[in-house]
Design an enzyme around this catalytic site. Sequence first.
Site, PDB file in Angstrom:
ATOM      1  N   LYS A 191       0.858  -1.204   0.000  1.00  0.00           N
ATOM      2  CA  LYS A 191       0.000   0.000   0.000  1.00  0.00           C
ATOM      3  C   LYS A 191       0.883   1.240   0.000  1.00  0.00           C
ATOM      4  O   LYS A 191       1.508   1.587   0.991  1.00  0.00           O
ATOM      5  CB  LYS A 191      -0.926   0.055   1.218  1.00  0.00           C
ATOM      6  CG  LYS A 191      -2.006   1.131   0.988  1.00  0.00           C
ATOM      7  CD  LYS A 191      -2.635   1.655   2.245  1.00  0.00           C
ATOM      8  CE  LYS A 191      -1.944   2.817   2.872  1.00  0.00           C
ATOM      9  NZ  LYS A 191      -1.845   4.047   2.050  1.00  0.00           N
ATOM     10  N   GLY A 244       7.062   4.934   8.012  1.00  0.00           N
ATOM     11  CA  GLY A 244       6.171   6.079   8.151  1.00  0.00           C
ATOM     12  C   GLY A 244       6.377   6.713   9.503  1.00  0.00           C
ATOM     13  O   GLY A 244       7.431   6.544  10.136  1.00  0.00           O
ATOM     14  N   SER A 245       5.366   7.411   9.972  1.00  0.00           N
ATOM     15  CA  SER A 245       5.532   8.162  11.217  1.00  0.00           C
ATOM     16  C   SER A 245       5.459   7.247  12.445  1.00  0.00           C
ATOM     17  O   SER A 245       4.845   6.174  12.407  1.00  0.00           O
ATOM     18  CB  SER A 245       4.440   9.223  11.315  1.00  0.00           C
ATOM     19  OG  SER A 245       3.182   8.596  11.372  1.00  0.00           O
ATOM     20  N   THR A 246       6.047   7.707  13.511  1.00  0.00           N
ATOM     21  CA  THR A 246       5.996   6.973  14.782  1.00  0.00           C
ATOM     22  C   THR A 246       4.541   6.838  15.244  1.00  0.00           C
ATOM     23  O   THR A 246       4.131   5.793  15.752  1.00  0.00           O
ATOM     24  CB  THR A 246       6.859   7.706  15.823  1.00  0.00           C
ATOM     25  OG1 THR A 246       8.227   7.599  15.395  1.00  0.00           O
ATOM     26  CG2 THR A 246       6.727   7.109  17.208  1.00  0.00           C
ATOM     27  N   ARG A 247       3.753   7.898  15.022  1.00  0.00           N
ATOM     28  CA  ARG A 247       2.341   7.880  15.442  1.00  0.00           C
ATOM     29  C   ARG A 247       1.602   6.709  14.774  1.00  0.00           C
ATOM     30  O   ARG A 247       0.950   5.902  15.440  1.00  0.00           O
ATOM     31  CB  ARG A 247       1.697   9.218  15.058  1.00  0.00           C
ATOM     32  CG  ARG A 247       0.239   9.394  15.386  1.00  0.00           C
ATOM     33  CD  ARG A 247      -0.285  10.760  14.911  1.00  0.00           C
ATOM     34  NE  ARG A 247       0.362  11.242  13.696  1.00  0.00           N
ATOM     35  CZ  ARG A 247       0.042  10.847  12.461  1.00  0.00           C
ATOM     36  NH1 ARG A 247      -0.912   9.983  12.267  1.00  0.00           N
ATOM     37  NH2 ARG A 247       0.698  11.327  11.414  1.00  0.00           N
ATOM     38  N   THR A 248       1.742   6.575  13.444  1.00  0.00           N
ATOM     39  CA  THR A 248       1.066   5.476  12.751  1.00  0.00           C
ATOM     40  C   THR A 248       1.671   4.131  13.166  1.00  0.00           C
ATOM     41  O   THR A 248       0.948   3.148  13.340  1.00  0.00           O
ATOM     42  CB  THR A 248       1.169   5.653  11.220  1.00  0.00           C
ATOM     43  OG1 THR A 248       0.677   6.945  10.875  1.00  0.00           O
ATOM     44  CG2 THR A 248       0.365   4.608  10.486  1.00  0.00           C
ATOM     45  N   GLY A 249       2.989   4.103  13.339  1.00  0.00           N
ATOM     46  CA  GLY A 249       3.650   2.865  13.759  1.00  0.00           C
ATOM     47  C   GLY A 249       3.038   2.311  15.041  1.00  0.00           C
ATOM     48  O   GLY A 249       2.794   1.109  15.175  1.00  0.00           O
ATOM     49  N   GLU A 267       9.733   1.142  10.582  1.00  0.00           N
ATOM     50  CA  GLU A 267      10.791   2.149  10.348  1.00  0.00           C
ATOM     51  C   GLU A 267      10.113   3.498  10.500  1.00  0.00           C
ATOM     52  O   GLU A 267       9.252   3.846   9.695  1.00  0.00           O
ATOM     53  CB  GLU A 267      11.358   2.055   8.927  1.00  0.00           C
ATOM     54  CG  GLU A 267      12.049   0.766   8.598  1.00  0.00           C
ATOM     55  CD  GLU A 267      13.485   0.715   9.086  1.00  0.00           C
ATOM     56  OE1 GLU A 267      13.937   1.667   9.742  1.00  0.00           O
ATOM     57  OE2 GLU A 267      14.133  -0.304   8.810  1.00  0.00           O
ATOM     58  N   CYS A 302      13.715  10.910   6.885  1.00  0.00           N
ATOM     59  CA  CYS A 302      13.676  10.413   8.263  1.00  0.00           C
ATOM     60  C   CYS A 302      15.003  10.650   8.977  1.00  0.00           C
ATOM     61  O   CYS A 302      15.040  10.859  10.178  1.00  0.00           O
ATOM     62  CB  CYS A 302      13.323   8.937   8.269  1.00  0.00           C
ATOM     63  SG  CYS A 302      14.377   7.975   7.179  1.00  0.00           S
ATOM     64  N   GLU A 401       9.677  15.917  15.241  1.00  0.00           N
ATOM     65  CA  GLU A 401      10.082  15.804  13.841  1.00  0.00           C
ATOM     66  C   GLU A 401       9.275  16.796  13.005  1.00  0.00           C
ATOM     67  O   GLU A 401       8.050  16.724  12.960  1.00  0.00           O
ATOM     68  CB  GLU A 401       9.829  14.371  13.352  1.00  0.00           C
ATOM     69  CG  GLU A 401      10.377  14.114  11.970  1.00  0.00           C
ATOM     70  CD  GLU A 401      10.064  12.707  11.476  1.00  0.00           C
ATOM     71  OE1 GLU A 401       8.930  12.243  11.665  1.00  0.00           O
ATOM     72  OE2 GLU A 401      10.961  12.079  10.882  1.00  0.00           O
TER      73      GLU A 401
HETATM   74  P1  NAD Z   1       2.380   8.285   7.849  1.00  0.00           P
HETATM   75  O1  NAD Z   1       2.614   7.476   9.070  1.00  0.00           O
HETATM   76  O2  NAD Z   1       1.380   9.363   7.890  1.00  0.00           O
HETATM   77  O3  NAD Z   1       1.944   7.361   6.628  1.00  0.00           O
HETATM   78  C1  NAD Z   1       2.735   6.261   6.215  1.00  0.00           C
HETATM   79  C2  NAD Z   1       1.839   5.230   5.582  1.00  0.00           C
HETATM   80  O4  NAD Z   1       0.943   4.741   6.586  1.00  0.00           O
HETATM   81  C3  NAD Z   1       0.965   5.758   4.436  1.00  0.00           C
HETATM   82  O5  NAD Z   1       0.875   4.787   3.429  1.00  0.00           O
HETATM   83  C4  NAD Z   1      -0.382   5.954   5.124  1.00  0.00           C
HETATM   84  O6  NAD Z   1      -1.465   5.860   4.233  1.00  0.00           O
HETATM   85  C5  NAD Z   1      -0.383   4.807   6.106  1.00  0.00           C
HETATM   86  N1  NAD Z   1      -1.286   5.000   7.257  1.00  0.00           N
HETATM   87  C6  NAD Z   1      -1.627   6.157   7.869  1.00  0.00           C
HETATM   88  N2  NAD Z   1      -2.490   5.913   8.878  1.00  0.00           N
HETATM   89  C7  NAD Z   1      -2.696   4.571   8.912  1.00  0.00           C
HETATM   90  C8  NAD Z   1      -3.473   3.698   9.721  1.00  0.00           C
HETATM   91  N3  NAD Z   1      -4.234   4.157  10.716  1.00  0.00           N
HETATM   92  N4  NAD Z   1      -3.418   2.379   9.474  1.00  0.00           N
HETATM   93  C9  NAD Z   1      -2.638   1.892   8.490  1.00  0.00           C
HETATM   94  N5  NAD Z   1      -1.907   2.656   7.661  1.00  0.00           N
HETATM   95  C10 NAD Z   1      -1.925   3.989   7.881  1.00  0.00           C
HETATM   96  O7  NAD Z   1       3.810   8.823   7.419  1.00  0.00           O
HETATM   97  P2  NAD Z   1       4.153   9.752   6.178  1.00  0.00           P
HETATM   98  O8  NAD Z   1       3.694  11.129   6.521  1.00  0.00           O
HETATM   99  O9  NAD Z   1       3.658   9.121   4.923  1.00  0.00           O
HETATM  100  O10 NAD Z   1       5.735   9.673   6.126  1.00  0.00           O
HETATM  101  C11 NAD Z   1       6.554  10.486   6.875  1.00  0.00           C
HETATM  102  C12 NAD Z   1       7.097   9.721   8.060  1.00  0.00           C
HETATM  103  O11 NAD Z   1       7.812   8.580   7.592  1.00  0.00           O
HETATM  104  C13 NAD Z   1       8.083  10.520   8.859  1.00  0.00           C
HETATM  105  O12 NAD Z   1       7.825  10.375  10.223  1.00  0.00           O
HETATM  106  C14 NAD Z   1       9.428   9.893   8.500  1.00  0.00           C
HETATM  107  O13 NAD Z   1      10.404  10.044   9.474  1.00  0.00           O
HETATM  108  C15 NAD Z   1       9.041   8.479   8.289  1.00  0.00           C
HETATM  109  N6  NAD Z   1      10.038   7.790   7.470  1.00  0.00           N
HETATM  110  C16 NAD Z   1      10.861   6.882   8.080  1.00  0.00           C
HETATM  111  C17 NAD Z   1      11.844   6.218   7.352  1.00  0.00           C
HETATM  112  C18 NAD Z   1      12.740   5.207   8.002  1.00  0.00           C
HETATM  113  O14 NAD Z   1      13.316   4.397   7.283  1.00  0.00           O
HETATM  114  N7  NAD Z   1      12.891   5.190   9.316  1.00  0.00           N
HETATM  115  C19 NAD Z   1      11.989   6.472   5.992  1.00  0.00           C
HETATM  116  C20 NAD Z   1      11.129   7.391   5.404  1.00  0.00           C
HETATM  117  C21 NAD Z   1      10.156   8.035   6.151  1.00  0.00           C
END
Ligand code: NAD
Length: 497
Positions: A191, A244-249, A267, A302, A401
């Site tokens: 996705k 993605g973000s720590t919040r979503t993680g 990640e 990131c 961040e």
């Molecule tokens: P995000 O967490 O908003 O979204 C990431 C993905 O998660 C998207 O595909 C989104 O649709 C999905 N998502 C959002 N809410 C969800 C839910 N409730 N359930 C399931 N999936 C959901 O992050 P972003 O804004 O797309 O990306 C930026 C973040 O990614 C930053 O915090 C950045 O540091 C991090 N990032 C980390 C790395 C790494 O390798 N550590 C690399 C790149 C980006």
Amino acid sequence: MKKLTQQDWEHRSKQLSFPNQAFINGQWQAAQAGAVFNCISPIDGRILSEVASCTQTDVDLAVAAARNAFNQQLWSGLPPTKRKKILLKLAKLISQNQEELALLETLDMGKPINDSLTIDIPAAAQCIQWHAEAIDKVYGEIAPTAADTIGLVTREPVGVVGAIVPWNFPLLMACWKIAPALAAGNSVILKPSEKSPLTALKLAELVHQAGIPAGVFNVLPGLGEDAGKAIALHPDIDTLVFTGSTRTGKQLLMYSGQSNMKRVWIEAGGKSPNIVFADAPDLNAAAKAAAQAICFNQGEVCTAGSRLLVESSIQNEFVKLVQLELASWQPSHPLNPETQIGAVIDQTQLQTILNYIQLGKEEGAQLITGGNQCLQDSGGLFVEPTIFDNVTNQMRIAQEEIFGPVLSCISFNSIEEAINIANDSQYGLAAAIWTKDISKAHRVAKALRAGSVWINQYDGGDMTAPFGGYKQSGNGRDKSLHAFDKYTEIKATWIQL
Ligand code: NAD
């Protein structure tokens, strides 16, 4: 190869067709509910395409196809050399289509075309190639058992992998997941972010051309709270990998507990300290790297070096050098091959960055350059690279961040203080140290709680070394053979002789 001009890229973008359907079981399809979302270019606000917005029903179909392909061993049952050949073909197809992929990436998320073309797309192809090459080079183990038994330790694919990725390096982050996942023999449901779905959809076309069997690789564009949540909660997905973000993680970890306890690998974000000691070997080189560390990819990285820790004796001199370097990092049109900073991803992210700049001023940090939105006439979303000096590590601009080109400069007086400030963060993704004292460099590197540490450089890395975070920057590692830990189960088989 002739270097394309901005006019060439603009001309090509008019002829480009945008993939917009989900790819499930080897077929292109609209979302079952018929919903779509707008894919908008941050370069000029143009709607590039209406893309299928997948929901639970689409996820169910994709998981059933992926499970069926896995159970029938359509992919995992192929000889390793055959899987390797197919994935190498995929890597080649990515390279052959690099101009189209680069253009899709830049139009979709606003990064400079030169970065898409020379960094993102080649790195994506290389990632697939590296993991393909590993397929017939990784052996199992034989345990040191008693003479009358044999203990075999083997790795098996986990089954169905859900991969949820962000928008900042859309194709590359997808490939960091799918390359080891497919190399290990799994079925995959990818996705992409709803903010940048295009290259993942183009990738599906190339996967199909490469000859990966139907059902093994599926792409579901959709919103996080719909398609993403349905994937994370699905009872028949074995492993969930996420960038993605720590919040979503954190939400994904919860969804796993609420469903089938699928393995979850995260990640996530960072607030990486870039530590410059007064005995840095070359302050000009360090300043150049510090500017790049916060400006590359509009600061939407990131591992951005967003906290610049400078030894107090060189604070004024060094911050001035960084300010001078920033002059060459001014935003301009992302399709201009000379551009180094493009557009930020969307209106929400632009507002977040501007809000943090306002917050920095209110917190008492000293704004010494930048701080504004710019190039508004273009209709695009651009922000000036920004430096705050006299920041303390307790300020929110030092703790949170921002994900934009906003640098927080913090001074320190001793090695211990530098280490304490660097580690005083919920994150632990990366860090850098600038000193010519090798003992000091080693001591500090060891004390830093971060997954990657760079000494006298910033952001080094290739496929050979693992990448990932400590603390709330995540768990597990992408890249290198360590990546296979996410995509394999380890089995012990005992044979009585
Ligand atoms: P995000 O967490 O908003 O979204 C990431 C993905 O998660 C998207 O595909 C989104 O649709 C999905 N998502 C959002 N809410 C969800 C839910 N409730 N359930 C399931 N999936 C959901 O992050 P972003 O804004 O797309 O990306 C930026 C973040 O990614 C930053 O915090 C950045 O540091 C991090 N990032 C980390 C790395 C790494 O390798 N550590 C690399 C790149 C980006």
